[in-house]
Scaffold this active site. Structure first.
Site, PDB file in Angstrom:
ATOM      1  N   GLU A 245       0.882  -1.167   0.000  1.00 53.36           N
ATOM      2  CA  GLU A 245       0.000   0.000   0.000  1.00 53.36           C
ATOM      3  C   GLU A 245       0.919   1.216   0.000  1.00 53.36           C
ATOM      4  O   GLU A 245       1.489   1.568   1.027  1.00 53.36           O
ATOM      5  CB  GLU A 245      -0.871   0.026   1.259  1.00 53.36           C
ATOM      6  CG  GLU A 245      -1.860  -1.108   1.383  1.00 53.36           C
ATOM      7  CD  GLU A 245      -3.041  -0.962   0.447  1.00 53.36           C
ATOM      8  OE1 GLU A 245      -3.174   0.088  -0.209  1.00 53.36           O
ATOM      9  OE2 GLU A 245      -3.828  -1.916   0.367  1.00 53.36           O
ATOM     10  N   CYS A 279      -2.348   9.491   2.423  1.00 52.73           N
ATOM     11  CA  CYS A 279      -2.010   8.801   1.170  1.00 52.73           C
ATOM     12  C   CYS A 279      -3.084   9.021   0.123  1.00 52.73           C
ATOM     13  O   CYS A 279      -2.799   9.180  -1.050  1.00 52.73           O
ATOM     14  CB  CYS A 279      -1.800   7.318   1.428  1.00 52.73           C
ATOM     15  SG  CYS A 279      -3.166   6.503   2.240  1.00 52.73           S
TER      16      CYS A 279
HETATM   17  P1  NDP Z   1       8.201   5.025   4.615  1.00 49.58           P
HETATM   18  O1  NDP Z   1       8.186   4.251   3.364  1.00 49.58           O
HETATM   19  O2  NDP Z   1       9.346   5.925   4.886  1.00 49.58           O
HETATM   20  O3  NDP Z   1       8.114   4.039   5.865  1.00 49.58           O
HETATM   21  C1  NDP Z   1       7.078   3.091   6.007  1.00 49.58           C
HETATM   22  C2  NDP Z   1       7.512   2.025   6.993  1.00 49.58           C
HETATM   23  O4  NDP Z   1       8.552   1.238   6.415  1.00 49.58           O
HETATM   24  C3  NDP Z   1       8.078   2.581   8.297  1.00 49.58           C
HETATM   25  O5  NDP Z   1       7.682   1.769   9.363  1.00 49.58           O
HETATM   26  C4  NDP Z   1       9.555   2.493   8.053  1.00 49.58           C
HETATM   27  O6  NDP Z   1      10.288   2.457   9.224  1.00 49.58           O
HETATM   28  C5  NDP Z   1       9.656   1.184   7.316  1.00 49.58           C
HETATM   29  N1  NDP Z   1      10.898   0.995   6.576  1.00 49.58           N
HETATM   30  C6  NDP Z   1      11.817   1.927   6.204  1.00 49.58           C
HETATM   31  N2  NDP Z   1      12.817   1.350   5.479  1.00 49.58           N
HETATM   32  C7  NDP Z   1      12.534   0.029   5.413  1.00 49.58           C
HETATM   33  C8  NDP Z   1      13.167  -1.085   4.785  1.00 49.58           C
HETATM   34  N3  NDP Z   1      14.294  -0.960   4.089  1.00 49.58           N
HETATM   35  N4  NDP Z   1      12.581  -2.297   4.898  1.00 49.58           N
HETATM   36  C9  NDP Z   1      11.417  -2.440   5.563  1.00 49.58           C
HETATM   37  N5  NDP Z   1      10.767  -1.419   6.175  1.00 49.58           N
HETATM   38  C10 NDP Z   1      11.311  -0.198   6.097  1.00 49.58           C
HETATM   39  O7  NDP Z   1       6.827   5.821   4.630  1.00 49.58           O
HETATM   40  P2  NDP Z   1       6.326   6.887   5.684  1.00 49.58           P
HETATM   41  O8  NDP Z   1       6.328   6.291   7.048  1.00 49.58           O
HETATM   42  O9  NDP Z   1       7.041   8.168   5.446  1.00 49.58           O
HETATM   43  O10 NDP Z   1       4.781   7.036   5.257  1.00 49.58           O
HETATM   44  C11 NDP Z   1       4.338   7.917   4.302  1.00 49.58           C
HETATM   45  C12 NDP Z   1       4.055   7.198   3.007  1.00 49.58           C
HETATM   46  O11 NDP Z   1       3.098   6.180   3.232  1.00 49.58           O
HETATM   47  C13 NDP Z   1       3.447   8.090   1.953  1.00 49.58           C
HETATM   48  O12 NDP Z   1       4.025   7.834   0.696  1.00 49.58           O
HETATM   49  C14 NDP Z   1       1.978   7.671   1.955  1.00 49.58           C
HETATM   50  O13 NDP Z   1       1.313   7.930   0.747  1.00 49.58           O
HETATM   51  C15 NDP Z   1       2.094   6.224   2.231  1.00 49.58           C
HETATM   52  N6  NDP Z   1       0.835   5.696   2.757  1.00 49.58           N
HETATM   53  C16 NDP Z   1       0.109   4.837   1.975  1.00 49.58           C
HETATM   54  C17 NDP Z   1      -1.107   4.377   2.416  1.00 49.58           C
HETATM   55  C18 NDP Z   1      -1.898   3.412   1.601  1.00 49.58           C
HETATM   56  O14 NDP Z   1      -2.756   2.759   2.168  1.00 49.58           O
HETATM   57  N7  NDP Z   1      -1.668   3.254   0.316  1.00 49.58           N
HETATM   58  C19 NDP Z   1      -1.674   4.801   3.712  1.00 49.58           C
HETATM   59  C20 NDP Z   1      -0.820   5.671   4.441  1.00 49.58           C
HETATM   60  C21 NDP Z   1       0.387   6.101   3.970  1.00 49.58           C
HETATM   61  P3  NDP Z   1      10.878   3.833   9.814  1.00 49.58           P
HETATM   62  O15 NDP Z   1       9.713   4.741  10.017  1.00 49.58           O
HETATM   63  O16 NDP Z   1      11.487   3.389  11.050  1.00 49.58           O
HETATM   64  O17 NDP Z   1      11.829   4.354   8.744  1.00 49.58           O
END
Ligand code: NDP
Length: 498
Positions: A245, A279
């Site tokens: 997502e 999002c």
């Molecule tokens: P990120 O992609 O930065 O992070 C998402 C999660 O992935 C966090 O828990 C992060 O940890 C973790 N993560 C980071 N690097 C890795 C890796 N290499 N392997 C596995 N996990 C990892 O997104 P954001 O938290 O900034 O969220 C915002 C984004 O989410 C926007 O693009 C938004 O559109 C999208 N979003 C999509 C939704 C949907 O349903 N389609 C709903 C809500 C948001 P850490 O935070 O510790 O870096």
């Protein structure tokens, strides 16, 4: 706290992840950072708990999930306050988020048996001597990786459905909102204290990566497209199935016969709720020529009335301080390339806040139109007609949600949007409709949470055939005779050869 840092940016101190309010810098949560070994041990415990949880059956899980739902509902103010403090979200927005999540827990619990439970399906004439049985069995342990922008609604969209389907779950909340993630786990444990059915591991991105490689049976990832690619690559190593997502750049189309007041209200709310960090937030509007000016005026009037600040304001701080640079870059680029700010503008970015900014006549190839801004900004561009609006709305690699305002053609236009979801004469409403699937296409990801598809996403189809009579047309045996094969040919020509 010893380290000097930008409020809201998480830090690691003595092996603990410390989250802070982006508005005040006050500490919100302090959780132990998981090592790779900790992640593996948590997954091993979840795996050991999986047969017990699956063995409770749909009835046992439903009863427990409904008790968790009741607990979430009863303590909604407490959770909303934590969401507010940790992420800066206005309390009213936090309440709306949690209400939606509660609805999903309720629906998933109540509908899992109907959607996933064992059932007989029809046999076909050529195999009439067999009955056909279908059921959806849990994967085992599901790893859920969540973002910070909706730290309750987003993980629960996967967690509730995965649990209802009979999986145990290990959640890696965003490093910006670990306390909210832990709160969800702790309240679940108040209801299900026998086994670690739902647990959390905390830390930075590397902890998410470790979860992908921990041997979980499925990963449900919600976050940016860039991280989604990394998650998928990590999961590819072990062929772990994955749900992505990811981000979006959702468009709203305003057609000539739209109710302009309602459209302006939805555009303002859809783009500015949660300071635009949504999002499925509306980031672009395409309004047809005859209504363009009137629509823009109404949007500016409404958005101009909103308050910005910490407590009680309509728009709170930007949760992730580094996002302020992205928002500033998008506004500056739009203005430098001929766009006009009819509200806000270059001065709107006042860390940790961004004032509502409405940009018009922004070139279609600018960052503000093409990239996810994730801030309280909106571009409104003029189009000849609704067909041009659809073409422009569909021109990006993203395809998450969308909205159409109009009467005569609105539903037809919504169907033509290249997106997983759309709202007609509203914005974002599909997210709360637990009977409908939620997910995107293209760079917005694949797979579905919510609804029947969301339940099936966390289970695998198990097909069973059972002999109920002797075969009249024996085919799948070496005992068949030439006469049997000849009869088979005759039957197939009779049935399908016309
Ligand atoms: P990120 O992609 O930065 O992070 C998402 C999660 O992935 C966090 O828990 C992060 O940890 C973790 N993560 C980071 N690097 C890795 C890796 N290499 N392997 C596995 N996990 C990892 O997104 P954001 O938290 O900034 O969220 C915002 C984004 O989410 C926007 O693009 C938004 O559109 C999208 N979003 C999509 C939704 C949907 O349903 N389609 C709903 C809500 C948001 P850490 O935070 O510790 O870096």
């Amino acid at each position: 706290m010893t380290a000097v840092h930008v409020p809201g940016t998480p830090i690691i101190e003595d092996g603990r992840l410390v989250s802070t309010s982006p508005a005040t810098g006050a500490e919100a949560g302090r959780l132990p950072v998981a090592s790779v070994a900790d992640v593996e041990a948590t997954v091993a415990r979840a795996r050991a708990a999986a047969p017990w949880w699956a063995g409770l059956g749909f009835t046992g899980r439903r009863e427990r999930l409904l008790r968790w739902r009741a607990l979430l509902a009863k303590r909604i103010e407490e959770l909303a306050e934590l969401v507010h403090v940790e992420g800066g979200k206005p309390p009213a927005d936090a309440i709306v988020e949690i209400v939606t999540a509660v609805e999903h827990v309720d629906w998933a619990a109540r509908n899992a048996r109907r959607v996933l439970g064992p059932r007989r399906v029809r046999s076909r004439l050529v195999l009439a001597e067999f009955s056909a049985h279908l059921e959806y069995q849990p994967h085992g342990v599901v790893g859920v990786i969540g973002p910070w922008n909706y730290p309750v609604f987003t993980p629960i969209g996967s967690v509730a459905y995965a649990l209802a389907a009979g999986n145990t779950v290990v959640l890696k909340p965003s490093e910006y909102t670990p306390a909210v993630g832990q709160w969800l786990v702790d309240t679940f444990a108040e209801v299900v204290d026998e086994q670690p059915v739902f647990s959390a591991v905390h830390g930075l991105g590397d902890v998410g990566a470790a979860l992908c490689r921990s041997g979980v049976d499925k990963v449900a990832f919600t976050g940016s497209t860039a991280t989604g690619r990394k998650v998928m690559a990590a999961c590819a190593e072990s062929l772990t199935p994955v749900l992505i997502e990811a981000g979006g750049k959702d468009a709203m189309i305003v057609d000539a016969d739209a109710d302009l007041d309602a459209a302006a209200d939805a555009a303002v709310w859809g783009s500015l709720t949660n300071a635009g960090q949504t999002c499925i937030g509306i980031e672009r509007v395409y309004a047809v020529e005859p209504v363009f000016d009137a629509f823009v005026d109404k949007v500016v009037q409404r958005a101009g009335r909103l308050t910005v600040g910490a407590d009680g304001a309509d728009i709170g701080p930007i949760t992730m301080p580094s996002q302020l640079d992205v928002i500033r870059r998008h506004i500056d680029d739009a203005l430098a390339r001929g766009g006009r700010a009819v509200l806000g503008g270059a001065e709107a970015v006042q860390p940790p806040y961004v004032r509502p900014t409405v940009l018009v006549d922004v070139p279609e190839d600018s960052a503000a139109v093409r990239e996810e801004t994730f801030g309280p900004t909106l571009t409104i561009n003029r189009v000849r007609d609704a067909d041009e609006a659809v073409t422009l709305a569909n021109a990006l690699p993203y395809g998450l949600g969308g909205s159409v305002f109009g009467r005569r053609r609105a539903v037809a236009l919504a169907r033509r949007l290249r997106s997983g979801m759309a709202s007609v004469n509203s914005a974002l409403t599909f997210a709360g409709m637990s009977t409908l699937p939620f997910g995107g296409v293209g760079d917005s990801g694949f797979g579905r949470i919510h609804g029947e598809d969301g339940l099936r996403e966390f289970a695998r189809a198990k097909a069973i055939t059972r002999r109920r009579a002797r075969s009249l047309l024996p085919a799948m045996t070496f005992d068949r005779t030439d006469a049997d094969v000849a009869r088979l040919v005759k039957v197939v020509k009779m049935m399908y050869g016309r």
